[in-house]
Design a protein around this motif. Structure first.
Motif, mmCIF file in Angstrom:
data_model
loop_
_atom_site.group_PDB
_atom_site.id
_atom_site.type_symbol
_atom_site.label_atom_id
_atom_site.label_comp_id
_atom_site.label_asym_id
_atom_site.label_seq_id
_atom_site.Cartn_x
_atom_site.Cartn_y
_atom_site.Cartn_z
ATOM 1 N N LEU A 1 24.906 20.003 -28.828
ATOM 2 C CA LEU A 1 23.646 20.628 -29.229
ATOM 3 C C LEU A 1 23.368 21.856 -28.365
ATOM 4 N N GLY A 2 23.717 21.779 -27.087
ATOM 5 C CA GLY A 2 23.576 22.942 -26.223
ATOM 6 C C GLY A 2 24.515 24.061 -26.639
ATOM 7 N N THR A 3 25.706 23.701 -27.078
ATOM 8 C CA THR A 3 26.666 24.703 -27.557
ATOM 9 C C THR A 3 26.138 25.391 -28.804
ATOM 10 N N VAL A 4 25.562 24.626 -29.718
ATOM 11 C CA VAL A 4 24.998 25.215 -30.937
ATOM 12 C C VAL A 4 23.869 26.185 -30.584
ATOM 13 N N ALA A 5 23.022 25.793 -29.633
ATOM 14 C CA ALA A 5 21.926 26.683 -29.226
ATOM 15 C C ALA A 5 22.474 27.993 -28.652
ATOM 16 N N ALA A 6 23.550 27.905 -27.872
ATOM 17 C CA ALA A 6 24.144 29.108 -27.294
ATOM 18 C C ALA A 6 24.807 29.965 -28.373
ATOM 19 N N LEU A 7 25.432 29.321 -29.344
ATOM 20 C CA LEU A 7 26.035 30.059 -30.452
ATOM 21 C C LEU A 7 24.957 30.799 -31.250
ATOM 22 N N GLU A 8 23.860 30.109 -31.515
ATOM 23 C CA GLU A 8 22.768 30.740 -32.257
ATOM 24 C C GLU A 8 22.203 31.936 -31.483
ATOM 25 N N ASP B 1 23.803 33.850 -29.185
ATOM 26 C CA ASP B 1 24.756 34.932 -28.930
ATOM 27 C C ASP B 1 25.412 35.494 -30.187
ATOM 28 N N LEU B 2 25.625 34.658 -31.200
ATOM 29 C CA LEU B 2 26.480 35.066 -32.314
ATOM 30 C C LEU B 2 25.798 35.109 -33.669
ATOM 31 N N LEU B 3 24.578 34.598 -33.766
ATOM 32 C CA LEU B 3 23.882 34.595 -35.050
ATOM 33 C C LEU B 3 23.211 35.955 -35.256
ATOM 34 N N ASN B 4 23.512 36.616 -36.382
ATOM 35 C CA ASN B 4 22.933 37.941 -36.596
ATOM 36 C C ASN B 4 21.593 37.850 -37.327
ATOM 37 N N SER B 5 20.999 38.989 -37.601
ATOM 38 C CA SER B 5 19.662 39.015 -38.207
ATOM 39 C C SER B 5 19.653 38.484 -39.632
ATOM 40 N N ASP B 6 20.817 38.406 -40.252
ATOM 41 C CA ASP B 6 20.916 37.858 -41.606
ATOM 42 C C ASP B 6 21.215 36.368 -41.607
ATOM 43 N N GLY B 7 21.271 35.770 -40.414
ATOM 44 C CA GLY B 7 21.522 34.336 -40.321
ATOM 45 C C GLY B 7 22.988 33.958 -40.444
ATOM 46 N N LEU B 8 23.891 34.908 -40.260
ATOM 47 C CA LEU B 8 25.325 34.647 -40.342
ATOM 48 C C LEU B 8 25.937 34.631 -38.949
ATOM 49 N N LEU B 9 26.925 33.769 -38.772
ATOM 50 C CA LEU B 9 27.523 33.555 -37.464
ATOM 51 C C LEU B 9 28.817 34.354 -37.315
ATOM 52 N N GLU C 1 32.674 43.164 -29.130
ATOM 53 C CA GLU C 1 32.400 44.227 -28.157
ATOM 54 C C GLU C 1 32.501 43.725 -26.717
ATOM 55 N N ALA C 2 32.524 42.404 -26.534
ATOM 56 C CA ALA C 2 32.545 41.842 -25.183
ATOM 57 C C ALA C 2 33.866 41.174 -24.831
ATOM 58 N N VAL C 3 34.695 40.923 -25.842
ATOM 59 C CA VAL C 3 35.956 40.200 -25.629
ATOM 60 C C VAL C 3 37.119 41.157 -25.806
ATOM 61 N N ALA C 4 38.023 41.175 -24.858
ATOM 62 C CA ALA C 4 39.190 42.063 -24.927
ATOM 63 C C ALA C 4 40.235 41.443 -25.842
ATOM 64 N N ASP C 5 40.096 41.728 -27.149
ATOM 65 C CA ASP C 5 41.020 41.134 -28.116
ATOM 66 C C ASP C 5 42.120 42.097 -28.542
ATOM 67 N N GLY C 6 42.200 43.259 -27.880
ATOM 68 C CA GLY C 6 43.257 44.202 -28.173
ATOM 69 C C GLY C 6 42.995 45.101 -29.352
ATOM 70 N N LEU C 7 41.770 45.051 -29.908
ATOM 71 C CA LEU C 7 41.439 45.826 -31.094
ATOM 72 C C LEU C 7 40.105 46.547 -30.903
#
Length: 600
Positions: A483-490, A492-500, A506-512
């Protein structure tokens, strides 16, 4: 001009797929397999890269467009000032004939239909030699280049530069049939198809396949269409399941995250198998298991994350510089460089799916269980290795928490295979590996300050793949840490349209280059999490929103740009559809629980 992704319909003959725009243009088609070079590639360029347009000449409107029942037989109703026609597009099934049929039926008045054909083999690079002939069955246009040949049976066309054009009139009550068929150029051209018989057989096939699905749940139609899409992306002969029939449709318009999805990912296919099994499609699950056995046979150290439709291993990535890309999104790629990546979660995904197959009563054979033991040996040999993760990051390898959990799941399935199903194997040893992984994950993959699991060990970034932790039983859906993980996901990753989002590019060095639209499967995972943790109303509302992103044919892309109400990414996307099925099942379970009487 390219059509919006959501304006396309899928046709499938269980060997390859075609995309037909609302305007009547087939803009993407690879013959004879999903991963063959295209003969029509206008979707990634212009009509000069190949297409087949059949539509009324002059001013016309589409009154409606739909599949016939539970099939991939598409019907488009056109209206003009002078009349109306019904265009039926389909790819015949069951006869191994690589063809597309377009039947134009007059409904009212008289309609002049236009036809434009640009054949470009080799992803739009090869102009064929074209000739026109007649036989006892009528007019033929023949196009040949190297090993490939196409034959069109239709009213006569006229050369116009490097394309062929023509027009024909359809009156009320009249039908005009067109067929485009591929064949190896060294063989004689095929005889005429019995259109009426082929249409009946194709409709019968799809309706018969879907007949075993009987679910009156709220999202039953969306689940059925999703299962049909998963079947349509399964190669009839090999059992291989492609992630999508397209390549290089962008995850962000104008961006560089453009990948070839016409291959068989072990992860995606394993999750597809689960969705199929849940709804009674055991035969398809066994077909995939047999494909898996053939594809990964050999030295376990040679295990790949993806294979070709028939199990091919060599899938080198190449850039097609001559194609300008969809919406100017370059590079256009064929092949997939991620084939060489180590992704530690894959063995777990496969083991979980095969464990569920056992639980559905399927018996292991002389090959399937030894193979699974060898996969566990592979996992043990790489127990401490860092990997590229589920999202195929092209940056530095890391210890991804999701990957470590899926390794835990792999050994957990091995233990249960021995202790619950009576198979042979070192259960105590696997149990020790499993328990060691669990302790490590809880120590290094969980951030106590945030009360949350994290994307990688020792970091604070979030990743939507963490929603899979309860799906494989690592923690309960309502565990305080989850439940704490879900709260953190909401947060950090939930946008204004409610999509995850998958993660913060922009924060993770994924090589792209940073930037992409939300990956729909992640939001469906969130529906599943909500439904299993008592947030039923939120789950239902998000599910309605996501299903609403389907086009009128029930098809979903990989990602969605809610700001512009546009689909993004490869289409239709198996991952989105299998996640929809799982989310709908979770909602149904929640509804059933809520309906049960309370007992003392």
């Amino acid at each position: 001009m390219q059509s919006p992704i959501e304006d396309y319909a899928l046709l499938s003959d269980l060997h390859t797929g075609a995309l037909v725009s609302r305007g009547g243009s087939i803009d993407w088609l690879c013959f004879p397999r999903f991963d063959s070079p295209s003969v029509f590639a206008a979707m990634l360029g212009t009509e000069d890269h190949g297409r087949w347009l059949v539509a009324p000449s002059g001013s016309a409107e589409v009154v409606g467009r739909s599949y016939i029942d539970s099939t991939f037989v598409l019907q488009t109703h056109w209206r003009t000032d002078s009349g109306e026609v019904l265009v039926t597009d389909f790819m015949p099934t069951g006869d191994r004939r690589a063809s597309i049929v377009r039947r134009i039926q007059g409904i009212r008045g008289t309609v002049v239909m236009g036809q434009e054909l640009e054949i470009r083999f080799g992803y739009g690079t090869i102009l064929p030699w074209v000739s026109q002939e007649t036989d006892d069955d009528g007019q033929m246009l023949l196009a040949i280049a190297g090993p490939d040949a196409l034959m069109l049976r239709s009213p006569r066309l006229t050369a116009a530069g490097h394309s062929h054009v023509g027009a024909f009139t359809v009156n009320a009550g009249q039908a005009v049939d067109l067929e485009l068929v591929w064949y190896p150029s060294h063989r004689p051209s095929p005889s005429a198809l019995h259109i009426e018989e082929a249409l009946d057989e194709t409709i019968t096939y799809w309706k018969s396949w879907a007949a075993s699905y009987d679910d009156g749940a709220r999202h039953g139609p969306a689940v059925l269409r999703s299962l049909l899409v998963l079947r349509a992306l399964t190669h009839e002969d090999t059992g291989g399941i492609v992630a999508a029939p397209t390549t290089s449709l962008p995850e962000e318009f104008g961006g560089t995250r453009n990948w070839d999805y016409r291959f068989c990912w072990l992860r995606d296919a394993a999750l597809t198998l689960e969705a199929m099994m849940t709804h009674g499609f055991q035969e398809e699950a066994l077909e995939w298991r047999n494909w898996l056995l053939r594809a990964v046979a050999g030295d376990p150290e040679d295990l790949q994350i993806m294979y070709g439709v028939a199990g091919e291993r060599n899938l080198p990535e190449k850039v097609l510089d001559h194609l300008p890309g969809y919406a100017g999104s370059t590079p256009v790629r064929i092949g997939n460089g991620a084939v060489t990546q180590y992704q530690a979660d894959v063995v777990g995904e496969v083991m979980v799916a095969l464990e569920k197959l056992r639980c559905h009563g399927e018996q292991e054979d002389h090959f399937s269980w030894p193979l699974q033991k060898s996969l566990l040996t592979f996992a043990e040999n790489h127990l401490n290795d860092r990997d590229h993760g589920i999202w195929e990051m092209r940056g530095e390898k890391m210890h991804f928490t999701h990957s470590r959990v899926m390794m835990w799941a792999a050994f957990d399935c091995g233990v249960r295979a021995v202790r619950d199903h009576g198979l042979n194997g070192p259960a105590a040893h696997w149990e020790a590996l499993r328990d060691g992984l669990r302790a490590e994950i809880l120590e290094r993959g969980f951030n106590a300050e945030r009360n949350s699991f994290t994307q990688t060990y020792g970091d604070t970034e979030m990743d939507a793949s963490l929603l899979q932790l309860p799906q494989v039983g690592f923690v309960d859906y309502d565990d305080p840490r989850m439940l704490g993980t879900v709260a953190a996901l909401e947060k950090d990753l939930l946008n204004s349209d409610g999509l995850l989002a998958r993660y913060r590019t922009e924060a993770v060095a994924d090589g792209l280059t940073p930037g992409e639209h939300p990956f729909l499967a992640c939001s469906f995972w969130l529906v599943e999490q909500y439904a299993h943790s008592g947030r039923d109303d939120e789950a239902a509302a998000l599910m309605d929103q996501l299903v609403g992103y389907s086009n009128e044919l029930g098809l979903l892309s990989e990602e969605y740009d809610a700001g512009r109400s546009r689909m993004a990414g490869n289409f239709p996307q198996a991952f989105s559809h299998l996640a929809l099925v799982r989310a709908a099942d979770a909602l149904q379970e929640a509804h059933t629980r809520a309906s049960l009487p309370v007992t003392a």
